[in-house]
Scaffold this active site. Structure first.
Site, short mmCIF file in Angstrom:
data_model
loop_
_atom_site.label_atom_id
_atom_site.label_comp_id
_atom_site.label_asym_id
_atom_site.label_seq_id
_atom_site.Cartn_x
_atom_site.Cartn_y
_atom_site.Cartn_z
NE ARG A 244 -4.31 -1.22 -0.01
CZ ARG A 244 -4.51 -2.24 -0.86
NH1 ARG A 244 -3.58 -2.58 -1.71
NH2 ARG A 244 -5.65 -2.90 -0.86
CD GLU A 273 -3.21 3.15 -5.49
OE1 GLU A 273 -4.21 2.58 -5.93
OE2 GLU A 273 -2.25 2.56 -5.01
CG HIS A 291 -3.25 -0.76 -7.11
ND1 HIS A 291 -3.75 -0.12 -6.00
CD2 HIS A 291 -3.18 -2.07 -6.77
CE1 HIS A 291 -3.96 -1.01 -5.03
NE2 HIS A 291 -3.64 -2.20 -5.47
C1 DGY Z 1 -6.09 -5.84 -3.08
O1 DGY Z 1 -6.75 -6.86 -3.34
O2 DGY Z 1 -6.08 -5.36 -1.96
C2 DGY Z 1 -5.31 -5.22 -4.18
O3 DGY Z 1 -4.62 -4.11 -3.79
C3 DGY Z 1 -6.17 -4.95 -5.36
O4 DGY Z 1 -6.13 -6.16 -6.00
#
Ligand code: DGY
Length: 325
Positions: A244, A273, A291
């Site tokens: 993240r 984002e 992402h």
């Molecule tokens: C998640 O699943 O948390 C990812 O960041 C998006 O696929």
């Protein structure tokens, strides 16, 4: 058919098969334009739907969740991470939350390797140069990168994705694996994994050539990698983030990349984002992906099936397979 009259909102486009599955069984509304829903729309949805299927681009905060009684009883999140949902507010309002663990492990570990290779081998720089018509031909010192073989990979966090990354890096690229985990005894998911636990974050940072982040987002890990942690890294190190954006202090990272305090970074996630810190887009020594960790057809379909399985269990009054609260 929709025998129990459940109204479901899917906040973003899902792979067609997964949308079709829900449409056949429930009174499901889809965001066909795939534009992020406004906070007011999300808030209203809590009174209009029984189940909301959000994803990482929706900010489900306390204001959106509001206070009980509201109609929505389940948030069946499309994704494994849930730091975009205020879990405490859900608990308070009696809203259950599920996620989609397990099914995106391989895709995300593959992307961590993609970033490692792109960063180490200067692939982004090379492609930009070529597309700009600036490539003047082969020469012995052109865009020399670094090899991964024989280098040490330090993993921060040691869950499923970290372990799958370790396996690829060790078995496929001959890297030595170290890890740091705050959990007392992280579960060993990958078999025959050759990885050594390191007692402190600082020790891991100073011993690794490549550092890859695999911790969940949220208050506990916010800016976990800031100026002091970056200062502990080797000057030649490579930092990879598929976890993240908030885990890394991006101002500190940009300063380190600019001054050469670390060699290069590979990022797939950002604090706000889809905004990308401008300081980063101006730098050559950072690979920036939008992402894409779980973005394969196989994985996104599996995520849809997994989220739908939680909706089905809710509809049947059965225990939810992936319940968080
Ligand atoms: C998640 O699943 O948390 C990812 O960041 C998006 O696929």
């Amino acid at each position: 058919m929709n025998e129990n009259g459940l109204r479901i909102l899917v906040t973003r486009r899902w792979p067609a098969a997964a949308e079709h599955y829900l449409a056949e069984r429930y009174d499901a509304a889809f965001n066909t334009e795939d534009i992020p829903l406004a906070q007011e729309t999300l808030s209203r949805a809590f009174d209009e739907y029984d189940v909301i299927c959000p994803t990482v681009s929706d900010k489900i905060d306390a204001a959106v969740i509001g206070a009980a009684p509201r109609r929505a009883r389940l948030l069946a999140n499309f994704g494994v991470g849930f730091d975009h949902i205020d879990i405490k507010a859900c608990e308070k309002a009696g809203v259950m939350v599920t996620n989609t663990p397990g099914v995106l492990t391989d895709a995300t570990a593959d992307l961590a390797m993609t970033l490692m290779l792109m960063a180490a081998r200067r692939a982004g720089e090379g492609e930009r140069e070529l597309r700009a018509g600036k490539w003047t031909g082969w020469r012995p010192t052109h865009l020399m990168g670094r090899q991964l073989s024989g280098k040490t990979l330090g993993l921060i966090g040691f869950g499923r994705i970290a372990q799958a990354t370790a396996k690829r890096a060790h078995d496929g690229f001959g890297m030595n694996i170290l890890y740091y985990s705050r959990s007392a005894a992280p579960e060993n998911i990958e078999r025959n994994l050759s990885a050594k636990r390191i007692g402190s974050l600082e020790e891991l940072l100073s011993a690794s050539d490549v550092i890859s982040l695999h911790v969940p987002g949220g208050a506990d890990t916010q800016n976990m990698i800031g100026a002091p942690e970056i200062a502990a890294m080797k000057p030649d190190s490579i930092l990879i983030n598929t976890a993240r954006g908030g885990v890394v202090d991006h101002d500190a990272l940009a300063a380190a990349l600019k001054s050469g305090a670390i060699r290069v970074a590979g990022l797939d996630v950002y604090p706000e984002e889809p905004k990308i810190p401008e300081v980063l887009t101006e730098l050559e020594n950072v690979v920036l992906l939008p992402h894409l960790g779980s973005a394969t057809e196989e994985t996104r379909e599996a995520m849809g099936r997994r989220a739908a399985a939680n909706v089905d269990a809710f509809a049947a009054g059965a225990p939810l397979p992936d319940r968080i609260v």
